[in-house]
Design a protein around this motif. Structure first.
Motif, PDB file in Angstrom:
ATOM      1  N   HIS A   1       0.863  -1.183   0.000  1.00  0.00           N
ATOM      2  CA  HIS A   1       0.000   0.000   0.000  1.00  0.00           C
ATOM      3  C   HIS A   1       0.898   1.231   0.000  1.00  0.00           C
ATOM      4  O   HIS A   1       2.065   1.158   0.380  1.00  0.00           O
ATOM      5  CB  HIS A   1      -0.985   0.000   1.165  1.00  0.00           C
ATOM      6  CG  HIS A   1      -0.413   0.236   2.525  1.00  0.00           C
ATOM      7  ND1 HIS A   1       0.484  -0.620   3.130  1.00  0.00           N
ATOM      8  CD2 HIS A   1      -0.610   1.243   3.413  1.00  0.00           C
ATOM      9  CE1 HIS A   1       0.800  -0.155   4.332  1.00  0.00           C
ATOM     10  NE2 HIS A   1       0.152   0.977   4.523  1.00  0.00           N
ATOM     11  N   ALA A   2       0.357   2.337  -0.493  1.00  0.00           N
ATOM     12  CA  ALA A   2       1.182   3.531  -0.666  1.00  0.00           C
ATOM     13  C   ALA A   2       0.404   4.770  -0.243  1.00  0.00           C
ATOM     14  O   ALA A   2      -0.833   4.756  -0.165  1.00  0.00           O
ATOM     15  CB  ALA A   2       1.611   3.664  -2.125  1.00  0.00           C
ATOM     16  N   GLY A   3       1.149   5.840   0.021  1.00  0.00           N
ATOM     17  CA  GLY A   3       0.532   7.102   0.379  1.00  0.00           C
ATOM     18  C   GLY A   3       1.359   8.264  -0.121  1.00  0.00           C
ATOM     19  O   GLY A   3       2.578   8.154  -0.270  1.00  0.00           O
ATOM     20  N   ALA A   4       0.684   9.386  -0.391  1.00  0.00           N
ATOM     21  CA  ALA A   4       1.365  10.591  -0.855  1.00  0.00           C
ATOM     22  C   ALA A   4       0.745  11.803  -0.184  1.00  0.00           C
ATOM     23  O   ALA A   4      -0.468  11.854   0.050  1.00  0.00           O
ATOM     24  CB  ALA A   4       1.245  10.713  -2.372  1.00  0.00           C
ATOM     25  N   ILE A   5       1.590  12.778   0.107  1.00  0.00           N
ATOM     26  CA  ILE A   5       1.145  14.052   0.674  1.00  0.00           C
ATOM     27  C   ILE A   5       1.325  15.116  -0.393  1.00  0.00           C
ATOM     28  O   ILE A   5       2.406  15.256  -0.974  1.00  0.00           O
ATOM     29  CB  ILE A   5       1.956  14.424   1.930  1.00  0.00           C
ATOM     30  CG1 ILE A   5       1.830  13.318   2.986  1.00  0.00           C
ATOM     31  CG2 ILE A   5       1.488  15.769   2.483  1.00  0.00           C
ATOM     32  CD1 ILE A   5       2.760  13.504   4.175  1.00  0.00           C
ATOM     33  N   THR A   6       0.248  15.861  -0.661  1.00  0.00           N
ATOM     34  CA  THR A   6       0.307  16.935  -1.656  1.00  0.00           C
ATOM     35  C   THR A   6       0.910  18.189  -1.047  1.00  0.00           C
ATOM     36  O   THR A   6       1.084  18.295   0.169  1.00  0.00           O
ATOM     37  CB  THR A   6      -1.097  17.256  -2.206  1.00  0.00           C
ATOM     38  OG1 THR A   6      -1.891  17.768  -1.132  1.00  0.00           O
ATOM     39  CG2 THR A   6      -1.751  16.039  -2.822  1.00  0.00           C
ATOM     40  N   ASN A   7       1.200  19.172  -1.907  1.00  0.00           N
ATOM     41  CA  ASN A   7       1.819  20.403  -1.422  1.00  0.00           C
ATOM     42  C   ASN A   7       0.886  21.235  -0.542  1.00  0.00           C
ATOM     43  O   ASN A   7       1.333  22.168   0.108  1.00  0.00           O
ATOM     44  CB  ASN A   7       2.385  21.239  -2.584  1.00  0.00           C
ATOM     45  CG  ASN A   7       1.334  21.560  -3.625  1.00  0.00           C
ATOM     46  OD1 ASN A   7       0.141  21.425  -3.402  1.00  0.00           O
ATOM     47  ND2 ASN A   7       1.795  21.995  -4.788  1.00  0.00           N
TER      48      ASN A   7
ATOM     49  N   LEU B   1      -3.473  14.096   2.387  1.00  0.00           N
ATOM     50  CA  LEU B   1      -2.921  12.749   2.347  1.00  0.00           C
ATOM     51  C   LEU B   1      -3.817  11.857   1.509  1.00  0.00           C
ATOM     52  O   LEU B   1      -5.012  11.743   1.767  1.00  0.00           O
ATOM     53  CB  LEU B   1      -2.815  12.158   3.752  1.00  0.00           C
ATOM     54  CG  LEU B   1      -2.442  10.672   3.828  1.00  0.00           C
ATOM     55  CD1 LEU B   1      -1.070  10.401   3.228  1.00  0.00           C
ATOM     56  CD2 LEU B   1      -2.533  10.167   5.251  1.00  0.00           C
ATOM     57  N   TYR B   2      -3.224  11.224   0.493  1.00  0.00           N
ATOM     58  CA  TYR B   2      -3.911  10.265  -0.355  1.00  0.00           C
ATOM     59  C   TYR B   2      -3.294   8.897  -0.137  1.00  0.00           C
ATOM     60  O   TYR B   2      -2.075   8.775   0.013  1.00  0.00           O
ATOM     61  CB  TYR B   2      -3.787  10.655  -1.830  1.00  0.00           C
ATOM     62  CG  TYR B   2      -4.634  11.840  -2.198  1.00  0.00           C
ATOM     63  CD1 TYR B   2      -5.882  11.668  -2.801  1.00  0.00           C
ATOM     64  CD2 TYR B   2      -4.201  13.135  -1.941  1.00  0.00           C
ATOM     65  CE1 TYR B   2      -6.667  12.753  -3.138  1.00  0.00           C
ATOM     66  CE2 TYR B   2      -4.980  14.236  -2.275  1.00  0.00           C
ATOM     67  CZ  TYR B   2      -6.214  14.027  -2.865  1.00  0.00           C
ATOM     68  OH  TYR B   2      -7.000  15.110  -3.186  1.00  0.00           O
ATOM     69  N   MET B   3      -4.134   7.848  -0.125  1.00  0.00           N
ATOM     70  CA  MET B   3      -3.678   6.482   0.082  1.00  0.00           C
ATOM     71  C   MET B   3      -4.263   5.582  -1.002  1.00  0.00           C
ATOM     72  O   MET B   3      -5.336   5.861  -1.542  1.00  0.00           O
ATOM     73  CB  MET B   3      -4.143   5.970   1.450  1.00  0.00           C
ATOM     74  CG  MET B   3      -3.659   6.761   2.640  1.00  0.00           C
ATOM     75  SD  MET B   3      -1.942   6.472   3.067  1.00  0.00           S
ATOM     76  CE  MET B   3      -1.928   4.718   3.372  1.00  0.00           C
ATOM     77  N   TRP B   4      -3.567   4.455  -1.284  1.00  0.00           N
ATOM     78  CA  TRP B   4      -4.060   3.480  -2.255  1.00  0.00           C
ATOM     79  C   TRP B   4      -3.328   2.152  -2.076  1.00  0.00           C
ATOM     80  O   TRP B   4      -2.299   2.085  -1.416  1.00  0.00           O
ATOM     81  CB  TRP B   4      -3.913   3.998  -3.693  1.00  0.00           C
ATOM     82  CG  TRP B   4      -2.498   4.247  -4.124  1.00  0.00           C
ATOM     83  CD1 TRP B   4      -1.685   3.374  -4.787  1.00  0.00           C
ATOM     84  CD2 TRP B   4      -1.728   5.427  -3.910  1.00  0.00           C
ATOM     85  NE1 TRP B   4      -0.460   3.948  -5.007  1.00  0.00           N
ATOM     86  CE2 TRP B   4      -0.457   5.211  -4.479  1.00  0.00           C
ATOM     87  CE3 TRP B   4      -1.980   6.654  -3.297  1.00  0.00           C
ATOM     88  CZ2 TRP B   4       0.559   6.166  -4.444  1.00  0.00           C
ATOM     89  CZ3 TRP B   4      -0.975   7.606  -3.255  1.00  0.00           C
ATOM     90  CH2 TRP B   4       0.278   7.365  -3.835  1.00  0.00           C
TER      91      TRP B   4
ATOM     92  N   ILE C   1      -7.012   7.871  -2.863  1.00  0.00           N
ATOM     93  CA  ILE C   1      -8.199   8.413  -2.217  1.00  0.00           C
ATOM     94  C   ILE C   1      -7.748   9.301  -1.060  1.00  0.00           C
ATOM     95  O   ILE C   1      -6.828   8.948  -0.320  1.00  0.00           O
ATOM     96  CB  ILE C   1      -9.138   7.284  -1.726  1.00  0.00           C
ATOM     97  CG1 ILE C   1     -10.441   7.865  -1.167  1.00  0.00           C
ATOM     98  CG2 ILE C   1      -8.465   6.383  -0.718  1.00  0.00           C
ATOM     99  CD1 ILE C   1     -11.484   6.807  -0.852  1.00  0.00           C
ATOM    100  N   LYS C   2      -8.381  10.458  -0.938  1.00  0.00           N
ATOM    101  CA  LYS C   2      -8.009  11.392   0.139  1.00  0.00           C
ATOM    102  C   LYS C   2      -8.476  10.849   1.481  1.00  0.00           C
ATOM    103  O   LYS C   2      -9.621  10.444   1.638  1.00  0.00           O
ATOM    104  CB  LYS C   2      -8.624  12.764  -0.116  1.00  0.00           C
ATOM    105  CG  LYS C   2      -8.195  13.810   0.876  1.00  0.00           C
ATOM    106  CD  LYS C   2      -8.752  15.158   0.477  1.00  0.00           C
ATOM    107  CE  LYS C   2      -8.901  16.041   1.675  1.00  0.00           C
ATOM    108  NZ  LYS C   2      -9.548  17.305   1.361  1.00  0.00           N
ATOM    109  N   VAL C   3      -7.537  10.847   2.466  1.00  0.00           N
ATOM    110  CA  VAL C   3      -7.814  10.300   3.783  1.00  0.00           C
ATOM    111  C   VAL C   3      -7.773  11.376   4.868  1.00  0.00           C
ATOM    112  O   VAL C   3      -8.604  11.377   5.764  1.00  0.00           O
ATOM    113  CB  VAL C   3      -6.823   9.165   4.112  1.00  0.00           C
ATOM    114  CG1 VAL C   3      -7.032   8.643   5.519  1.00  0.00           C
ATOM    115  CG2 VAL C   3      -6.961   8.037   3.100  1.00  0.00           C
ATOM    116  N   LEU C   4      -6.812  12.291   4.803  1.00  0.00           N
ATOM    117  CA  LEU C   4      -6.633  13.313   5.839  1.00  0.00           C
ATOM    118  C   LEU C   4      -6.174  14.628   5.215  1.00  0.00           C
ATOM    119  O   LEU C   4      -5.626  14.646   4.109  1.00  0.00           O
ATOM    120  CB  LEU C   4      -5.569  12.872   6.855  1.00  0.00           C
ATOM    121  CG  LEU C   4      -5.934  11.773   7.846  1.00  0.00           C
ATOM    122  CD1 LEU C   4      -4.687  11.296   8.577  1.00  0.00           C
ATOM    123  CD2 LEU C   4      -6.975  12.251   8.844  1.00  0.00           C
ATOM    124  N   ASP C   5      -6.373  15.709   5.966  1.00  0.00           N
ATOM    125  CA  ASP C   5      -5.873  17.044   5.605  1.00  0.00           C
ATOM    126  C   ASP C   5      -4.809  17.489   6.602  1.00  0.00           C
ATOM    127  O   ASP C   5      -4.687  16.922   7.693  1.00  0.00           O
ATOM    128  CB  ASP C   5      -7.019  18.065   5.636  1.00  0.00           C
ATOM    129  CG  ASP C   5      -7.985  17.891   4.480  1.00  0.00           C
ATOM    130  OD1 ASP C   5      -7.526  17.907   3.324  1.00  0.00           O
ATOM    131  OD2 ASP C   5      -9.192  17.751   4.741  1.00  0.00           O
TER     132      ASP C   5
END
Length: 188
Positions: free
Chosen positions: A52-58, A62-65, A86-90
């Motif tokens: 599973h992976a996650g990315a934080i935008t500028n 937080l998006y996860m997949w 999918i967006k999970v947190l701000d």
């Protein structure tokens, strides 16, 4: 599994490639991806778990997949892979992913955890097998690291906290019982 890769270009484009059995590439399929494919824009950080992976935008989203068998995506369900981000947190500043659990630090220093909790690695005090949505477990956190079934966090005051599987004394609290809440170990 770990047989996949990710890279962020200078313009914030996130590319992924490799094994995709659980949708960890994030391109909407679960077919292996043999060359890099762009899946997101405006990315500052990326973290890869086992599958599973996650990315934080500028702007701190937080998006996860990917693999969600234990709820490690944080979208409130389990056993259903998430094939696209999918967006999970701000308001998130940092992220660390374990084999089947996840942790994120908010800009205010709050640590959120979710996913597999068989050994107490979420740190919420719950003995439930899974935590399907992010739960706040610690304040004023500077950094977090997730292993297979235990977690470590350093608070802004320099104190190291640990929790989770402890059958070999890996928590460092002088015991061999699982630790279901963060316990202060030493000052770093």
């Amino acid at each position: 599994e770990y047989w996949y890769s990710a890279a962020i270009t200078e313009d914030g484009s996130l590319y992924t490639w490799g094994k995709n059995s659980s949708g960890q590439i994030g391109n909407g399929t679960n077919e292996d991806q043999l060359v890099p494919i762009k899946i997101m824009d405006n990315v500052e950080r990326v973290s890869l778990g086992s599958s599973h992976a996650g990315a934080i935008t500028n702007n701190g989203e937080l998006y996860m997949w990917g693999d969600n068998f234990y709820g490690q995506i944080g979208n409130g369900v389990k056993e259903v892979d998430q094939l696209t981000p999918i967006k999970v947190l701000d308001n998130i500043s940092n992220l660390s992913l374990g084999v089947v659990h996840s942790g994120a630090i908010a800009k205010d220093g709050a640590l959120y955890m979710w996913g597999c909790n068989w050994e107490g690695q979420i740190g919420s005090g719950s003995t439930a097998s899974e935590q399907l949505v992010p739960v706040k477990v610690l304040e004023d956190v500077e950094s977090v690291a997730l292993k297979v079934s235990h977690t470590a966090a350093i608070k802004k005051d320099g104190n190291l906290y640990m929790w989770g599987n402890n059958e070999n004394g890996e928590i460092g609290n002088g015991a061999e019982d699982n630790q279901y809440t963060p316990v202060k170990i030493l000052k770093i």
